[in-house]
Design an enzyme around this catalytic site. Structure first.
Site, PDB file in Angstrom:
ATOM      1  N   LYS A   1     -10.395  -0.218  -2.080  1.00 22.78           N
ATOM      2  CA  LYS A   1     -10.256  -0.554  -0.665  1.00 22.78           C
ATOM      3  C   LYS A   1     -10.799   0.581   0.185  1.00 22.78           C
ATOM      4  CE  LYS A   1      -6.936  -1.482   3.028  1.00 22.78           C
ATOM      5  NZ  LYS A   1      -5.533  -1.825   3.376  1.00 22.78           N
TER       6      LYS A   1
ATOM      7  N   LYS B   1      -7.266   3.145  -2.834  1.00 27.94           N
ATOM      8  CA  LYS B   1      -7.620   3.043  -1.416  1.00 27.94           C
ATOM      9  C   LYS B   1      -7.949   4.432  -0.913  1.00 27.94           C
ATOM     10  CE  LYS B   1      -5.244   1.974   2.960  1.00 27.94           C
ATOM     11  NZ  LYS B   1      -4.041   1.358   3.551  1.00 27.94           N
TER      12      LYS B   1
ATOM     13  N   ASP C   1       0.877  -1.181   0.000  1.00 24.19           N
ATOM     14  CA  ASP C   1       0.000   0.000   0.000  1.00 24.19           C
ATOM     15  C   ASP C   1       0.908   1.223   0.000  1.00 24.19           C
ATOM     16  OD1 ASP C   1      -2.129  -1.741   0.275  1.00 24.19           O
ATOM     17  OD2 ASP C   1      -3.034  -0.687   1.966  1.00 24.19           O
TER      18      ASP C   1
END
Length: 237
Positions: free
Chosen positions: A194, A165, A101
């Protein structure tokens, strides 16, 4: 709908999609990482999330369990130079990370320097691809207008990221239905989404999943809720 132990179908839908994050605290010690790893394995969460300093430990904790090791790059503000993000990515992948990430360069995004933002993401994506791993681009939506969120998502898509995300959890804003729907509409089936940042409950997680999120963040509050309804491991569902 308030979830209970009897909502086994819903719990089976949520739990394997949780990126488990209690070790993403500045004060997370080795003992805290070990505890989080044990919990992630006991429930069968998607990943155990750690800082780069704990990757080797995390990799050993979840080895052979099916739980991944998710590592945060350029966390939490994304302002490190691209070369540093790539070096960090290379090292954690060597150490056993299975997912990355990365925080986009928020300042450059706000400046409108879209080429920089795209290239920054792409450099990390290209590094991860050498190891057969994917990247989630953290947009930190609390700093962005809706137009900027859509632009950032498109830049991440162009750069080859696997996911967009919402948030780090360390900035303003949090995951919300509006942003999940907006990002899903923007990226379509080209990317996954996400939901992360202030996810308060299993019910929130289920709502996000059923509206387009493929992964959801979960901290200790999610574990507390599972235990409060009598779910202590994957065996209970």
């Amino acid at each position: 709908m308030m979830l209970t132990k009897e909502n086994k179908e819903e719990l089976r839908e949520i739990i394997p999609k949780i990126d488990y994050t209690p070790a993403l605290l500045p004060e997370a010690t080795k003992d805290m990482v070990v505890k989080a790893g044990e919990e992630a394995v006991r429930y069968g969460f998607a990943t155990l999330d750690v800082y780069p300093t704990w990757v080797k430990l995390a990799s050993e904790l979840v080895k052979g369990t099916g739980v991944g090791v998710l590592v945060t790059i350029g966390f939490p503000h994304g302002s490190t130079v691209t070369e540093a993000k790539v070096a960090e990515t290379e090292q954690v992948l060597k150490d056993g990370a299975t997912e990355i990430d990365m925080v986009i360069n928020i300042a450059r995004m706000l400046e409108g320097d879209y080429d920089y933002v795209r290239n920054d993401i792409k450099a990390v994506v290209d590094c991860a691809k050498k190891y057969g791993r994917g990247v989630k681009a953290i947009l930190e939506v609390g700093y962005l207008t809706d137009e900027q969120k859509c632009t950032a998502a498109r830049l991440a898509r162009e750069a080859g990221a696997e996911y967009v995300k919402t948030c780090t959890g360390f900035g303003p804003g949090k995951a919300c239905l509006h942003d999940i729907l907006l990002l899903k509409e923007t990226v379509g089936d080209k990317m996954k989404v996400k939901a992360s940042g202030g996810v308060a409950s299993l019910e929130d997680q289920l709502m996000f999943i059923r509206n387009g999120a493929d992964r959801v963040a979960g901290r200790g509050n999610i574990l507390e809720q599972l235990e409060s309804i009598g779910v202590y491991s994957s065996k209970d569902i």
